[in-house]
Motif scaffolding. Structure first.
Motif, PDB file in Angstrom:
ATOM      1  N   HIS A 139      -6.082  23.095  24.047  1.00 11.29           N
ATOM      2  CA  HIS A 139      -5.765  22.450  23.656  1.00 11.29           C
ATOM      3  C   HIS A 139      -6.693  21.055  24.555  1.00 11.29           C
ATOM      4  O   HIS A 139      -5.775  20.843  26.048  1.00 11.29           O
ATOM      5  CB  HIS A 139      -4.647  22.560  22.970  1.00 11.29           C
ATOM      6  N   SER A 140      -7.006  20.447  24.002  1.00 10.53           N
ATOM      7  CA  SER A 140      -7.035  18.964  24.938  1.00 10.53           C
ATOM      8  C   SER A 140      -5.326  18.162  25.076  1.00 10.53           C
ATOM      9  O   SER A 140      -5.340  17.460  24.180  1.00 10.53           O
ATOM     10  CB  SER A 140      -8.598  18.149  24.180  1.00 10.53           C
ATOM     11  N   LEU A 141      -5.692  17.397  26.504  1.00  9.63           N
ATOM     12  CA  LEU A 141      -4.786  16.072  25.868  1.00  9.63           C
ATOM     13  C   LEU A 141      -4.751  15.126  26.728  1.00  9.63           C
ATOM     14  O   LEU A 141      -4.211  14.552  26.611  1.00  9.63           O
ATOM     15  CB  LEU A 141      -3.559  17.092  28.219  1.00  9.63           C
ATOM     16  N   ASN A 142      -6.096  14.998  26.166  1.00  4.53           N
ATOM     17  CA  ASN A 142      -6.435  13.695  26.507  1.00  4.53           C
ATOM     18  C   ASN A 142      -7.526  13.315  24.992  1.00  4.53           C
ATOM     19  O   ASN A 142      -8.119  15.002  24.724  1.00  4.53           O
ATOM     20  CB  ASN A 142      -6.950  12.828  27.757  1.00  4.53           C
ATOM     21  N   ASP A 143      -7.357  11.737  23.919  1.00  8.33           N
ATOM     22  CA  ASP A 143      -8.677  12.111  23.380  1.00  8.33           C
ATOM     23  C   ASP A 143     -10.064  11.491  23.344  1.00  8.33           C
ATOM     24  O   ASP A 143     -10.400  11.433  22.450  1.00  8.33           O
ATOM     25  CB  ASP A 143      -7.914  10.868  22.489  1.00  8.33           C
ATOM     26  N   ASN A 144     -10.465  11.355  24.505  1.00  8.50           N
ATOM     27  CA  ASN A 144     -11.736  10.670  24.683  1.00  8.50           C
ATOM     28  C   ASN A 144     -12.432  11.834  24.825  1.00  8.50           C
ATOM     29  O   ASN A 144     -13.255  11.151  24.567  1.00  8.50           O
ATOM     30  CB  ASN A 144     -11.377   9.938  25.967  1.00  8.50           C
ATOM     31  N   TYR A 145     -11.744  13.219  24.830  1.00 11.57           N
ATOM     32  CA  TYR A 145     -12.838  13.950  24.930  1.00 11.57           C
ATOM     33  C   TYR A 145     -13.154  15.017  24.015  1.00 11.57           C
ATOM     34  O   TYR A 145     -14.187  15.386  23.601  1.00 11.57           O
ATOM     35  CB  TYR A 145     -12.860  15.291  26.251  1.00 11.57           C
ATOM     36  N   THR A 146     -12.093  15.565  23.100  1.00 11.94           N
ATOM     37  CA  THR A 146     -12.045  15.982  22.187  1.00 11.94           C
ATOM     38  C   THR A 146     -10.435  15.584  21.331  1.00 11.94           C
ATOM     39  O   THR A 146      -9.348  15.842  22.254  1.00 11.94           O
ATOM     40  CB  THR A 146     -11.956  17.682  21.893  1.00 11.94           C
ATOM     41  N   ASP A 147     -10.541  15.621  20.382  1.00 10.52           N
ATOM     42  CA  ASP A 147      -9.387  16.145  19.621  1.00 10.52           C
ATOM     43  C   ASP A 147      -8.594  16.844  19.097  1.00 10.52           C
ATOM     44  O   ASP A 147      -7.716  16.309  18.383  1.00 10.52           O
ATOM     45  CB  ASP A 147      -9.170  14.440  18.714  1.00 10.52           C
ATOM     46  N   LYS A 148      -9.636  17.952  19.027  1.00  7.56           N
ATOM     47  CA  LYS A 148      -9.310  19.080  18.501  1.00  7.56           C
ATOM     48  C   LYS A 148      -8.628  20.285  19.660  1.00  7.56           C
ATOM     49  O   LYS A 148      -9.442  19.711  20.630  1.00  7.56           O
ATOM     50  CB  LYS A 148     -10.646  19.300  17.372  1.00  7.56           C
ATOM     51  N   GLY A 149      -9.148  20.960  19.670  1.00  4.56           N
ATOM     52  CA  GLY A 149      -7.777  22.528  20.418  1.00  4.56           C
ATOM     53  C   GLY A 149      -9.955  23.156  20.344  1.00  4.56           C
ATOM     54  O   GLY A 149     -10.961  22.973  18.928  1.00  4.56           O
ATOM     55  N   VAL A 150     -10.311  23.938  21.152  1.00  2.00           N
ATOM     56  CA  VAL A 150     -11.478  24.288  20.660  1.00  2.00           C
ATOM     57  C   VAL A 150     -11.175  26.055  21.603  1.00  2.00           C
ATOM     58  O   VAL A 150     -10.509  26.590  22.143  1.00  2.00           O
ATOM     59  CB  VAL A 150     -12.032  24.614  22.779  1.00  2.00           C
ATOM     60  N   PHE A 151     -11.893  26.790  21.021  1.00  2.00           N
ATOM     61  CA  PHE A 151     -11.832  28.679  20.626  1.00  2.00           C
ATOM     62  C   PHE A 151     -12.416  29.037  22.329  1.00  2.00           C
ATOM     63  O   PHE A 151     -14.580  27.943  21.632  1.00  2.00           O
ATOM     64  CB  PHE A 151     -11.636  28.770  19.009  1.00  2.00           C
ATOM     65  N   GLN A 152     -12.786  29.967  22.435  1.00  2.00           N
ATOM     66  CA  GLN A 152     -13.404  30.446  23.201  1.00  2.00           C
ATOM     67  C   GLN A 152     -13.082  31.875  23.509  1.00  2.00           C
ATOM     68  O   GLN A 152     -12.091  33.084  23.414  1.00  2.00           O
ATOM     69  CB  GLN A 152     -13.309  30.164  24.247  1.00  2.00           C
ATOM     70  N   VAL A 153     -14.559  32.515  23.184  1.00  2.00           N
ATOM     71  CA  VAL A 153     -15.110  34.470  23.384  1.00  2.00           C
ATOM     72  C   VAL A 153     -14.988  34.447  24.585  1.00  2.00           C
ATOM     73  O   VAL A 153     -16.014  33.940  24.921  1.00  2.00           O
ATOM     74  CB  VAL A 153     -15.298  35.090  22.371  1.00  2.00           C
ATOM     75  N   ASN A 154     -13.925  35.472  25.252  1.00  2.00           N
ATOM     76  CA  ASN A 154     -14.768  35.650  26.924  1.00  2.00           C
ATOM     77  C   ASN A 154     -14.991  36.583  27.083  1.00  2.00           C
ATOM     78  O   ASN A 154     -14.238  37.800  27.280  1.00  2.00           O
ATOM     79  CB  ASN A 154     -13.971  34.816  28.084  1.00  2.00           C
ATOM     80  N   VAL A 155     -15.769  36.804  28.561  1.00  2.00           N
ATOM     81  CA  VAL A 155     -15.664  38.453  29.581  1.00  2.00           C
ATOM     82  C   VAL A 155     -15.314  38.273  31.218  1.00  2.00           C
ATOM     83  O   VAL A 155     -15.800  37.199  30.957  1.00  2.00           O
ATOM     84  CB  VAL A 155     -17.083  39.174  29.213  1.00  2.00           C
ATOM     85  N   GLY A 156     -14.503  38.352  31.167  1.00  2.00           N
ATOM     86  CA  GLY A 156     -14.545  37.884  32.402  1.00  2.00           C
ATOM     87  C   GLY A 156     -14.134  39.119  33.589  1.00  2.00           C
ATOM     88  O   GLY A 156     -14.328  40.931  33.244  1.00  2.00           O
ATOM     89  N   PHE A 157     -14.351  39.244  34.247  1.00  2.00           N
ATOM     90  CA  PHE A 157     -14.116  39.867  35.879  1.00  2.00           C
ATOM     91  C   PHE A 157     -12.177  39.981  36.814  1.00  2.00           C
ATOM     92  O   PHE A 157     -12.679  38.380  37.277  1.00  2.00           O
ATOM     93  CB  PHE A 157     -14.751  40.066  36.648  1.00  2.00           C
ATOM     94  N   SER A 158     -12.103  41.036  37.182  1.00  2.00           N
ATOM     95  CA  SER A 158     -11.256  40.348  37.923  1.00  2.00           C
ATOM     96  C   SER A 158     -11.254  41.185  38.953  1.00  2.00           C
ATOM     97  O   SER A 158     -10.908  42.538  38.696  1.00  2.00           O
ATOM     98  CB  SER A 158      -9.748  40.865  36.999  1.00  2.00           C
ATOM     99  N   LEU A 159     -10.262  40.884  40.337  1.00  2.00           N
ATOM    100  CA  LEU A 159     -10.449  41.901  41.489  1.00  2.00           C
ATOM    101  C   LEU A 159      -8.953  41.721  41.164  1.00  2.00           C
ATOM    102  O   LEU A 159      -8.287  40.785  41.926  1.00  2.00           O
ATOM    103  CB  LEU A 159     -11.566  41.230  42.427  1.00  2.00           C
ATOM    104  N   PHE A 160      -8.087  42.721  41.738  1.00  2.00           N
ATOM    105  CA  PHE A 160      -6.552  43.013  42.587  1.00  2.00           C
ATOM    106  C   PHE A 160      -6.614  43.680  43.919  1.00  2.00           C
ATOM    107  O   PHE A 160      -7.484  44.613  44.824  1.00  2.00           O
ATOM    108  CB  PHE A 160      -6.550  43.949  41.278  1.00  2.00           C
ATOM    109  N   PHE A 161      -5.946  42.342  44.497  1.00  2.00           N
ATOM    110  CA  PHE A 161      -5.813  43.015  46.003  1.00  2.00           C
ATOM    111  C   PHE A 161      -4.071  43.714  45.756  1.00  2.00           C
ATOM    112  O   PHE A 161      -3.687  43.189  46.059  1.00  2.00           O
ATOM    113  CB  PHE A 161      -6.074  42.060  46.897  1.00  2.00           C
TER     114      PHE A 161
END
Length: 106
Positions: A84-106
């Motif tokens: 969700h954009s917190l300022n109007d100059n970049y987008t006045d809508k939310g953006v959905f994404q589909v992600n694939v991430g990698f996590s390392l646990f220590f």
């Protein structure tokens, strides 16, 4: 605390041509909790500082997914995210994404 991860990230990039020069520092800070140790749910603040910009982008993001553990300390995490954009100059809508991430646990 078990199943809680803190997220911090920094990035630097830029683009330069005859008409435009943009040095950008991006950042992210947030937290992720693993429900039943398998379903990550996260909340974070993502932004950027752009050289000579009148206003810099800032988003509040929430995400959820699944952690597929390849071993005790490594996981692949497909998921969906809403920013969700917190300022109007970049987008006045939310953006959905589909992600694939990698996590390392220590």
């Amino acid at each position: 605390m078990d199943d809680l991860a803190l997220k911090v990230g920094l990035g630097y990039g830029g683009f330069k041509n005859d008409d435009f020069d943009s040095n950008t520092l991006s950042y992210k800070i947030g937290a992720k909790y693993y429900v039943m140790s398998k379903f990550p749910v996260g909340l974070d603040l993502t932004g950027a500082s752009i050289k000579d910009a009148d206003e810099n982008p800032l988003w509040l993001g929430i995400q959820g997914g699944y952690a597929l553990f390849l071993g005790k300390n490594v996981a692949i995490e497909p998921g969906i995210r809403y920013n969700h954009s917190l300022n109007d100059n970049y987008t006045d809508k939310g953006v959905f994404q589909v992600n694939v991430g990698f996590s390392l646990f220590f």
